[in-house]
Design a protein around this motif. Structure first.
Motif, PDB file in Angstrom:
ATOM      1  N   PRO A  73       3.104   8.568  -9.549  1.00  0.00           N
ATOM      2  CA  PRO A  73       2.191   8.869  -8.445  1.00  0.00           C
ATOM      3  C   PRO A  73       2.736   9.981  -7.553  1.00  0.00           C
ATOM      4  O   PRO A  73       3.944  10.145  -7.424  1.00  0.00           O
ATOM      5  CB  PRO A  73       2.113   7.543  -7.660  1.00  0.00           C
ATOM      6  CG  PRO A  73       2.586   6.502  -8.629  1.00  0.00           C
ATOM      7  CD  PRO A  73       3.597   7.188  -9.502  1.00  0.00           C
ATOM      8  N   LYS A  74       1.837  10.729  -6.952  1.00  0.00           N
ATOM      9  CA  LYS A  74       2.237  11.835  -6.080  1.00  0.00           C
ATOM     10  C   LYS A  74       3.082  11.357  -4.904  1.00  0.00           C
ATOM     11  O   LYS A  74       3.996  12.048  -4.455  1.00  0.00           O
ATOM     12  CB  LYS A  74       0.990  12.552  -5.548  1.00  0.00           C
ATOM     13  CG  LYS A  74       1.285  13.838  -4.775  1.00  0.00           C
ATOM     14  CD  LYS A  74       0.004  14.540  -4.392  1.00  0.00           C
ATOM     15  CE  LYS A  74       0.304  15.833  -3.661  1.00  0.00           C
ATOM     16  NZ  LYS A  74      -0.953  16.558  -3.278  1.00  0.00           N
ATOM     17  N   THR A  75       2.820  10.132  -4.445  1.00  0.00           N
ATOM     18  CA  THR A  75       3.602   9.596  -3.324  1.00  0.00           C
ATOM     19  C   THR A  75       5.056   9.433  -3.681  1.00  0.00           C
ATOM     20  O   THR A  75       5.905   9.358  -2.786  1.00  0.00           O
ATOM     21  CB  THR A  75       3.042   8.233  -2.895  1.00  0.00           C
ATOM     22  OG1 THR A  75       2.904   7.397  -4.043  1.00  0.00           O
ATOM     23  CG2 THR A  75       1.680   8.393  -2.237  1.00  0.00           C
ATOM     24  N   TYR A 113       9.804   4.997  -9.108  1.00  0.00           N
ATOM     25  CA  TYR A 113       8.793   6.060  -9.027  1.00  0.00           C
ATOM     26  C   TYR A 113       7.781   5.992 -10.174  1.00  0.00           C
ATOM     27  O   TYR A 113       6.798   6.716 -10.172  1.00  0.00           O
ATOM     28  CB  TYR A 113       9.460   7.440  -9.003  1.00  0.00           C
ATOM     29  CG  TYR A 113      10.483   7.675 -10.079  1.00  0.00           C
ATOM     30  CD1 TYR A 113      10.100   8.147 -11.330  1.00  0.00           C
ATOM     31  CD2 TYR A 113      11.831   7.442  -9.836  1.00  0.00           C
ATOM     32  CE1 TYR A 113      11.044   8.370 -12.319  1.00  0.00           C
ATOM     33  CE2 TYR A 113      12.782   7.671 -10.816  1.00  0.00           C
ATOM     34  CZ  TYR A 113      12.379   8.131 -12.065  1.00  0.00           C
ATOM     35  OH  TYR A 113      13.323   8.355 -13.034  1.00  0.00           O
ATOM     36  N   TYR A 126       1.744   2.202  -7.706  1.00  0.00           N
ATOM     37  CA  TYR A 126       0.562   2.721  -7.035  1.00  0.00           C
ATOM     38  C   TYR A 126      -0.352   3.432  -8.026  1.00  0.00           C
ATOM     39  O   TYR A 126      -0.338   4.656  -8.159  1.00  0.00           O
ATOM     40  CB  TYR A 126       0.982   3.663  -5.910  1.00  0.00           C
ATOM     41  CG  TYR A 126       1.862   2.996  -4.877  1.00  0.00           C
ATOM     42  CD1 TYR A 126       1.328   2.137  -3.926  1.00  0.00           C
ATOM     43  CD2 TYR A 126       3.237   3.215  -4.881  1.00  0.00           C
ATOM     44  CE1 TYR A 126       2.138   1.512  -2.987  1.00  0.00           C
ATOM     45  CE2 TYR A 126       4.062   2.597  -3.948  1.00  0.00           C
ATOM     46  CZ  TYR A 126       3.501   1.751  -3.000  1.00  0.00           C
ATOM     47  OH  TYR A 126       4.315   1.130  -2.078  1.00  0.00           O
ATOM     48  N   ASP A 142      -3.159   5.927  -6.566  1.00  0.00           N
ATOM     49  CA  ASP A 142      -2.752   7.209  -5.981  1.00  0.00           C
ATOM     50  C   ASP A 142      -2.903   8.336  -6.996  1.00  0.00           C
ATOM     51  O   ASP A 142      -2.864   8.117  -8.207  1.00  0.00           O
ATOM     52  CB  ASP A 142      -1.292   7.143  -5.531  1.00  0.00           C
ATOM     53  CG  ASP A 142      -1.132   6.288  -4.281  1.00  0.00           C
ATOM     54  OD1 ASP A 142      -2.130   5.689  -3.849  1.00  0.00           O
ATOM     55  OD2 ASP A 142      -0.012   6.227  -3.763  1.00  0.00           O
ATOM     56  N   THR A 143      -3.050   9.541  -6.496  1.00  0.00           N
ATOM     57  CA  THR A 143      -3.088  10.718  -7.365  1.00  0.00           C
ATOM     58  C   THR A 143      -1.777  10.820  -8.135  1.00  0.00           C
ATOM     59  O   THR A 143      -0.703  10.676  -7.562  1.00  0.00           O
ATOM     60  CB  THR A 143      -3.290  11.997  -6.539  1.00  0.00           C
ATOM     61  OG1 THR A 143      -4.509  11.880  -5.806  1.00  0.00           O
ATOM     62  CG2 THR A 143      -3.353  13.215  -7.443  1.00  0.00           C
TER      63      THR A 143
END
Length: 256
Positions: A254-256, A169, A187, A190-191
């Protein structure tokens, strides 16, 4: 009176509903903020950065580590005398083989007797040379240390995949200040819900060896061989030269 009670009840329901919608809309921000500030997350973050260097960013170069192997006079003496004095070791070897050789003689197993006698004499010769030749012992110790470096590197490789799975993560882009090499993972477009930035005033310091590899975990011991019943503890940091690398960049979730 009833109308007044209904008004109060209606007001309470409205307050609860408004509070609920507010919590749904903005509560996640507060919860996430508290989580990333928690000891739990900060401990995980520390574990991640501690292991990132030795497993991913600057893993040990086995060939370089082997070039840095040193053998001290004290190690040579410890090797020689680990199983006792020369006479004690020769006596022990003779005792180990005497009954077997006698049994072979009684059984008239000439080939077995010769093989056992040759094996015994070879060990006696090897032990004797240990006490006569420093370079002979030094070469043995170097080979032991080389094997331990290989074991250490293999252990790192085995731990690496588990590390990548456990901390998947995290995303990062980090540049080694001394070499200019940049490492990127995850990522980054990504936000992010969490970001930790490093710059010239606040660099990320990562050691070649982390706390998971202290002496109690991997102080190596040589296995018993056909020629020597010897166990030599070896602190691998002497060959690794635990150096610290400094990085600029950022680590994020990342938010994902």
């Amino acid at each position: 009176m009833r109308k007044s009670k209904n008004t109060v009840l209606l007001s309470l329901i409205c307050i609860i509903l408004i509070g609920g919608f507010t919590l749904l809309e903005h509560g996640n921000q507060y919860f996430m903020k508290n989580f990333f500030e928690s000891d739990t997350f900060q401990s995980e973050y520390q574990n991640f950065t501690d292991q990132l260097g030795s497993l991913v960013l600057n893993p040990l170069d086995a060939s370089e580590a082997k070039k840095n192997i040193k053998v001290t006079d004290q190690e040579i003496e410890e090797y020689r005398n680990y199983n006792g004095s020369l006479s004690e070791q020769i006596t022990s070897i003779n005792d180990q083989y005497q009954d077997k050789i006698n049994d072979a003689k009684r059984s008239k197993a000439t080939s077995v007797e010769k093989a056992l006698t040759s094996e015994r004499d070879k060990k006696v010769k090897d032990i004797t040379k240990n006490f006569e030749d420093d370079d002979y012992v030094r070469d043995k110790i170097i080979k032991i240390k080389e094997r331990e470096i290989d074991k250490y590197v293999n252990d790192l490789e085995n731990r690496k995949q588990s590390f990548l799975n456990n901390y998947s993560y995290f995303a990062y882009q980090l540049t080694d200040v001394s070499t200019g090499n940049t490492f990127t993972e995850g990522y980054l477009n990504d936000t992010a819900v969490y970001t930790h930035k490093y710059n010239d005033k606040h660099l990320l310091n990562i050691s070649t060896i982390n706390d998971d590899y202290n002496e109690s975990n991997w102080n190596a011991k040589e296995e018993t061989t056909a020629l020597d019943n010897y166990e030599m503890p070896y602190d691998i940091t002497a060959a690794i030269h635990n150096s610290t690398h400094q990085y600029k960049g950022e680590i994020r979730v990342p938010k994902t």
